[in-house]
Design a protein around this motif. Structure first.
Motif, PDB file in Angstrom:
ATOM      1  N   ALA A  68      96.489 -67.547  -2.595  1.00  0.00           N
ATOM      2  CA  ALA A  68      95.635 -66.385  -2.322  1.00  0.00           C
ATOM      3  C   ALA A  68      95.244 -65.682  -3.618  1.00  0.00           C
ATOM      4  O   ALA A  68      94.094 -65.243  -3.775  1.00  0.00           O
ATOM      5  CB  ALA A  68      96.338 -65.419  -1.377  1.00  0.00           C
ATOM      6  N   LYS A  69      96.176 -65.563  -4.542  1.00  0.00           N
ATOM      7  CA  LYS A  69      95.865 -64.910  -5.820  1.00  0.00           C
ATOM      8  C   LYS A  69      94.868 -65.755  -6.616  1.00  0.00           C
ATOM      9  O   LYS A  69      93.948 -65.210  -7.237  1.00  0.00           O
ATOM     10  CB  LYS A  69      97.140 -64.666  -6.637  1.00  0.00           C
ATOM     11  CG  LYS A  69      98.074 -63.644  -6.014  1.00  0.00           C
ATOM     12  CD  LYS A  69      97.414 -62.303  -5.796  1.00  0.00           C
ATOM     13  CE  LYS A  69      98.394 -61.303  -5.206  1.00  0.00           C
ATOM     14  NZ  LYS A  69      97.733 -60.061  -4.801  1.00  0.00           N
ATOM     15  N   LYS A  70      95.034 -67.052  -6.577  1.00  0.00           N
ATOM     16  CA  LYS A  70      94.102 -67.941  -7.292  1.00  0.00           C
ATOM     17  C   LYS A  70      92.687 -67.785  -6.724  1.00  0.00           C
ATOM     18  O   LYS A  70      91.712 -67.672  -7.470  1.00  0.00           O
ATOM     19  CB  LYS A  70      94.568 -69.391  -7.175  1.00  0.00           C
ATOM     20  CG  LYS A  70      93.689 -70.376  -7.891  1.00  0.00           C
ATOM     21  CD  LYS A  70      94.231 -71.788  -7.759  1.00  0.00           C
ATOM     22  CE  LYS A  70      93.323 -72.763  -8.472  1.00  0.00           C
ATOM     23  NZ  LYS A  70      93.828 -74.145  -8.360  1.00  0.00           N
ATOM     24  N   ARG A  71      92.584 -67.771  -5.408  1.00  0.00           N
ATOM     25  CA  ARG A  71      91.288 -67.622  -4.742  1.00  0.00           C
ATOM     26  C   ARG A  71      90.670 -66.256  -5.087  1.00  0.00           C
ATOM     27  O   ARG A  71      89.492 -66.170  -5.430  1.00  0.00           O
ATOM     28  CB  ARG A  71      91.491 -67.781  -3.239  1.00  0.00           C
ATOM     29  CG  ARG A  71      90.280 -67.970  -2.414  1.00  0.00           C
ATOM     30  CD  ARG A  71      90.546 -68.377  -0.964  1.00  0.00           C
ATOM     31  NE  ARG A  71      91.743 -67.821  -0.355  1.00  0.00           N
ATOM     32  CZ  ARG A  71      92.891 -68.505  -0.141  1.00  0.00           C
ATOM     33  NH1 ARG A  71      92.995 -69.776  -0.488  1.00  0.00           N
ATOM     34  NH2 ARG A  71      93.926 -67.918   0.423  1.00  0.00           N
ATOM     35  N   ALA A  72      91.468 -65.206  -5.026  1.00  0.00           N
ATOM     36  CA  ALA A  72      90.971 -63.860  -5.320  1.00  0.00           C
ATOM     37  C   ALA A  72      90.536 -63.746  -6.778  1.00  0.00           C
ATOM     38  O   ALA A  72      89.467 -63.189  -7.075  1.00  0.00           O
ATOM     39  CB  ALA A  72      92.042 -62.815  -5.000  1.00  0.00           C
ATOM     40  N   TRP A  73      91.358 -64.272  -7.686  1.00  0.00           N
ATOM     41  CA  TRP A  73      91.011 -64.168  -9.103  1.00  0.00           C
ATOM     42  C   TRP A  73      89.724 -64.913  -9.412  1.00  0.00           C
ATOM     43  O   TRP A  73      88.892 -64.453 -10.202  1.00  0.00           O
ATOM     44  CB  TRP A  73      92.141 -64.672  -9.993  1.00  0.00           C
ATOM     45  CG  TRP A  73      91.840 -64.367 -11.418  1.00  0.00           C
ATOM     46  CD1 TRP A  73      91.388 -65.230 -12.372  1.00  0.00           C
ATOM     47  CD2 TRP A  73      91.884 -63.084 -12.029  1.00  0.00           C
ATOM     48  NE1 TRP A  73      91.162 -64.555 -13.545  1.00  0.00           N
ATOM     49  CE2 TRP A  73      91.465 -63.234 -13.366  1.00  0.00           C
ATOM     50  CE3 TRP A  73      92.254 -61.815 -11.580  1.00  0.00           C
ATOM     51  CZ2 TRP A  73      91.401 -62.175 -14.251  1.00  0.00           C
ATOM     52  CZ3 TRP A  73      92.189 -60.759 -12.467  1.00  0.00           C
ATOM     53  CH2 TRP A  73      91.763 -60.947 -13.790  1.00  0.00           C
ATOM     54  N   ALA A  89      86.207 -54.801  -4.381  1.00  0.00           N
ATOM     55  CA  ALA A  89      87.253 -54.671  -3.355  1.00  0.00           C
ATOM     56  C   ALA A  89      88.325 -55.740  -3.538  1.00  0.00           C
ATOM     57  O   ALA A  89      89.521 -55.467  -3.415  1.00  0.00           O
ATOM     58  CB  ALA A  89      86.644 -54.762  -1.964  1.00  0.00           C
ATOM     59  N   THR A  90      87.904 -56.947  -3.858  1.00  0.00           N
ATOM     60  CA  THR A  90      88.855 -58.024  -4.124  1.00  0.00           C
ATOM     61  C   THR A  90      89.718 -57.670  -5.334  1.00  0.00           C
ATOM     62  O   THR A  90      90.945 -57.816  -5.303  1.00  0.00           O
ATOM     63  CB  THR A  90      88.114 -59.352  -4.351  1.00  0.00           C
ATOM     64  OG1 THR A  90      87.365 -59.668  -3.169  1.00  0.00           O
ATOM     65  CG2 THR A  90      89.068 -60.492  -4.662  1.00  0.00           C
ATOM     66  N   ALA A  91      89.087 -57.172  -6.392  1.00  0.00           N
ATOM     67  CA  ALA A  91      89.834 -56.777  -7.592  1.00  0.00           C
ATOM     68  C   ALA A  91      90.813 -55.650  -7.278  1.00  0.00           C
ATOM     69  O   ALA A  91      91.955 -55.659  -7.751  1.00  0.00           O
ATOM     70  CB  ALA A  91      88.863 -56.347  -8.691  1.00  0.00           C
ATOM     71  N   ALA A  92      90.389 -54.704  -6.460  1.00  0.00           N
ATOM     72  CA  ALA A  92      91.254 -53.561  -6.119  1.00  0.00           C
ATOM     73  C   ALA A  92      92.482 -53.995  -5.328  1.00  0.00           C
ATOM     74  O   ALA A  92      93.528 -53.363  -5.409  1.00  0.00           O
ATOM     75  CB  ALA A  92      90.460 -52.520  -5.336  1.00  0.00           C
ATOM     76  N   GLY A  93      92.369 -55.057  -4.574  1.00  0.00           N
ATOM     77  CA  GLY A  93      93.499 -55.522  -3.777  1.00  0.00           C
ATOM     78  C   GLY A  93      94.425 -56.479  -4.488  1.00  0.00           C
ATOM     79  O   GLY A  93      95.465 -56.870  -3.945  1.00  0.00           O
ATOM     80  N   PHE A  94      94.098 -56.860  -5.694  1.00  0.00           N
ATOM     81  CA  PHE A  94      94.813 -57.933  -6.384  1.00  0.00           C
ATOM     82  C   PHE A  94      96.205 -57.555  -6.888  1.00  0.00           C
ATOM     83  O   PHE A  94      97.166 -58.278  -6.672  1.00  0.00           O
ATOM     84  CB  PHE A  94      93.960 -58.438  -7.556  1.00  0.00           C
ATOM     85  CG  PHE A  94      94.487 -59.687  -8.182  1.00  0.00           C
ATOM     86  CD1 PHE A  94      94.194 -60.919  -7.642  1.00  0.00           C
ATOM     87  CD2 PHE A  94      95.290 -59.637  -9.313  1.00  0.00           C
ATOM     88  CE1 PHE A  94      94.680 -62.085  -8.209  1.00  0.00           C
ATOM     89  CE2 PHE A  94      95.783 -60.783  -9.888  1.00  0.00           C
ATOM     90  CZ  PHE A  94      95.476 -62.017  -9.337  1.00  0.00           C
ATOM     91  N   TRP A  95      96.333 -56.446  -7.605  1.00  0.00           N
ATOM     92  CA  TRP A  95      97.580 -56.093  -8.305  1.00  0.00           C
ATOM     93  C   TRP A  95      98.494 -55.230  -7.442  1.00  0.00           C
ATOM     94  O   TRP A  95      98.050 -54.235  -6.885  1.00  0.00           O
ATOM     95  CB  TRP A  95      97.280 -55.323  -9.585  1.00  0.00           C
ATOM     96  CG  TRP A  95      96.406 -56.043 -10.544  1.00  0.00           C
ATOM     97  CD1 TRP A  95      95.068 -55.852 -10.730  1.00  0.00           C
ATOM     98  CD2 TRP A  95      96.782 -57.079 -11.449  1.00  0.00           C
ATOM     99  NE1 TRP A  95      94.605 -56.702 -11.701  1.00  0.00           N
ATOM    100  CE2 TRP A  95      95.642 -57.470 -12.161  1.00  0.00           C
ATOM    101  CE3 TRP A  95      97.993 -57.709 -11.734  1.00  0.00           C
ATOM    102  CZ2 TRP A  95      95.657 -58.454 -13.134  1.00  0.00           C
ATOM    103  CZ3 TRP A  95      98.012 -58.696 -12.700  1.00  0.00           C
ATOM    104  CH2 TRP A  95      96.863 -59.068 -13.386  1.00  0.00           C
ATOM    105  N   HIS A  96      99.776 -55.602  -7.400  1.00  0.00           N
ATOM    106  CA  HIS A  96     100.791 -54.810  -6.689  1.00  0.00           C
ATOM    107  C   HIS A  96     102.126 -54.978  -7.401  1.00  0.00           C
ATOM    108  O   HIS A  96     102.497 -56.102  -7.762  1.00  0.00           O
ATOM    109  CB  HIS A  96     100.934 -55.265  -5.232  1.00  0.00           C
ATOM    110  CG  HIS A  96      99.671 -55.089  -4.478  1.00  0.00           C
ATOM    111  ND1 HIS A  96      99.270 -53.867  -3.993  1.00  0.00           N
ATOM    112  CD2 HIS A  96      98.680 -55.957  -4.180  1.00  0.00           C
ATOM    113  CE1 HIS A  96      98.092 -54.011  -3.421  1.00  0.00           C
ATOM    114  NE2 HIS A  96      97.709 -55.257  -3.522  1.00  0.00           N
ATOM    115  N   PRO A  97     102.864 -53.899  -7.589  1.00  0.00           N
ATOM    116  CA  PRO A  97     104.159 -54.018  -8.272  1.00  0.00           C
ATOM    117  C   PRO A  97     105.098 -54.997  -7.561  1.00  0.00           C
ATOM    118  O   PRO A  97     105.854 -55.708  -8.214  1.00  0.00           O
ATOM    119  CB  PRO A  97     104.730 -52.598  -8.233  1.00  0.00           C
ATOM    120  CG  PRO A  97     103.606 -51.704  -7.925  1.00  0.00           C
ATOM    121  CD  PRO A  97     102.559 -52.520  -7.213  1.00  0.00           C
TER     122      PRO A  97
END
Length: 189
Positions: A68-73, A89-97
């Motif tokens: 999923a991260k590969k697809r989003a990136w 929106a995709t960029a905003a959802g990408f990073w999470h601690p």
């Protein structure tokens, strides 16, 4: 509790589980790994609006799997989305601690790949995407070093440079605050 609210169960009195709250609940459940693509598709069927499509893009980027991260990136860095709003929106959802182990390889990629964004997008799009895609949860000296190395380049687009410089300043302050908190806490017994 969040899944219950999403299903209309045990909702506190006076709390309206409207469309916006539904997306917020689902987003958090996705980040935590309790929901995924089937739930995102179902929610998008309930809210097929343009805003619902953006929320779905953000939720899909929040799925904490390498695939999923590969697809989003790819959508963020290579511009695979048909709309700037969907890309942001995709960029905003990408990073999470909570997902640092999965997103860590993308910290370096931000600084290596995102400068080319300005070649494909206008200033407004660059500002939205660069801001949303910045690895703000990767609060490490390594991230700061990578940012400074990139900002030392002479060929950066001015809008991209400004957005990244501001975000890097926030990162520097976060590192300073973290170091001060560690010093003031004293030794761990």
């Amino acid at each position: 509790v969040l899944a219950g609210w999403l299903d209309g169960l045990d909702v506190p009195g006076g709390l309206a589980v409207d469309t916006d709250l539904r997306w917020s609940l689902l987003y958090r459940l996705v980040v935590l790994g309790s929901s995924g693509e089937p739930e995102i598709r179902a929610e998008l069927a309930r809210d097929p609006s343009a805003q619902g499509t953006e929320h779905a893009a953000m939720c899909r980027a929040a799925i904490g799997t390498p695939a999923a991260k590969k697809r989003a990136w790819s959508l963020v860095a290579k511009g695979g989305s048909p709309s700037v709003r969907l890309t942001a929106a995709t960029a905003a959802g990408f990073w999470h601690p909570e997902q640092a182990a999965v997103t860590d390889p993308y910290v370096e990629r931000y600084f290596a790949e995102l400068p080319a964004l300005a070649e494909r997008q206008g200033p407004s799009a660059v500002a939205q995407i660069a801001r949303a895609a910045y690895p703000r949860y990767a609060v490490t000296p390594r991230t700061l070093d990578l940012a400074h190395q990139m900002l030392a380049r002479d060929d950066l687009d001015p809008v991209f440079r400004r957005i990244t410089d501001d975000a890097t300043d926030d990162l520097r302050r976060s590192l300073t605050c973290r170091a001060a908190a560690i010093r003031s806490a004293g030794p761990v017994v």
